[in-house]
Design a protein around this motif. Structure first.
Motif, PDB file in Angstrom:
ATOM      1  N   LYS A   2      -6.334   1.496   3.122  1.00 60.07           N
ATOM      2  CA  LYS A   2      -5.175   1.893   3.339  1.00 60.07           C
ATOM      3  C   LYS A   2      -4.773   2.699   2.164  1.00 60.07           C
ATOM      4  O   LYS A   2      -3.806   3.566   2.370  1.00 60.07           O
ATOM      5  CB  LYS A   2      -4.075   0.709   3.786  1.00 60.07           C
TER       6      LYS A   2
ATOM      7  N   ARG B  22       2.189   4.050  -0.146  1.00 56.64           N
ATOM      8  CA  ARG B  22       1.671   2.837   0.554  1.00 56.64           C
ATOM      9  C   ARG B  22       2.491   2.246   1.371  1.00 56.64           C
ATOM     10  O   ARG B  22       2.467   1.629   2.595  1.00 56.64           O
ATOM     11  CB  ARG B  22       0.895   1.911  -0.490  1.00 56.64           C
TER      12      ARG B  22
ATOM     13  N   TYR C 102       2.525   1.313   5.252  1.00 55.98           N
ATOM     14  CA  TYR C 102       2.554   0.080   5.849  1.00 55.98           C
ATOM     15  C   TYR C 102       3.688   0.070   6.753  1.00 55.98           C
ATOM     16  O   TYR C 102       3.448  -0.620   7.720  1.00 55.98           O
ATOM     17  CB  TYR C 102       2.657  -1.047   4.611  1.00 55.98           C
TER      18      TYR C 102
END
Length: 200
Positions: A177, A188, A192
């Motif tokens: 990820k 990030r 997410y």
């Protein structure tokens, strides 16, 4: 608005409902008649689902919504902003840079700009300072515009294609990820949030 602590949210909701506040250092409440203009880059409905934002406050402030498109959604406006920041940087740094080479223009048009205008301003200022001649070249713009995120087309453009682009990035990075976020040109946290939004 999306970053307010829970306690501040409670105080704001009370002030909006009762139209009364107590100034700092005072023991008396006073009546107020205000118009409230809020701004956020957070997804407030998602924050409500996570328990990070009060739903009653959201409905209280959400009478009229204006969505400001992110920089990467602004098309040719990107070049107008870049030229404006170049003019500013020329004046502040006493340089005489005339513009951007075509490759630099193409990279700026394709870049995702996760930091929006603040990122562009800093990047153009840095490039103006480092430019070796009277034009900013792709190399002057730094590594962020020369990564796959700037050229592969995997960056997020609109809601219709986001899910597919995220899946492509995850596949290209073997499910990592952090690397997928870099490939997409987002942080990030944004990735997410998108993964949760699309149930990925």
């Amino acid at each position: 608005m999306g970053n307010l602590s829970y306690d501040v949210q409670v105080q704001l909701l009370r002030a909006l409902q009762e139209r009364r506040i107590r100034p700092v250092g005072s023991t008396q409440e006073i009546e107020v008649d205000i118009r409230l203009v809020c701004a956020t880059n957070e997804n407030l409905p998602l924050a409500i689902e996570r328990g990070e934002f009060r739903e009653d406050l959201y409905h209280r402030i959400n009478e009229f919504t204006l969505r400001m498109p992110a920089l990467h959604e602004r098309g040719r406006d990107i070049l107008l902003f870049a030229d404006f920041f170049l003019q500013q940087a020329n004046e502040e740094l006493e340089r005489h840079i005339m513009g951007f080479e075509p490759k630099a223009v193409e990279a700026m048009m394709n870049y995702n700009w996760p930091g929006n205008l603040r990122e562009m301003k800093n990047l153009v200022r840095r490039a103006t300072l480092l430019a070796q001649d009277d034009i900013i070249r792709l190399a002057d713009l730094g590594p962020s515009l020369q990564t796959p995120a700037a050229t592969t087309g995997l960056q997020l453009h609109n809601e219709d294609s986001e899910k597919q682009r995220i899946l492509q990035a995850l596949e290209a990075t073997g499910g990592n990820k952090s690397k997928a976020a870099q490939l997409l040109g987002v942080d990030r946290k944004t990735l997410y949030n998108k993964l949760k939004l699309y149930g990925l």
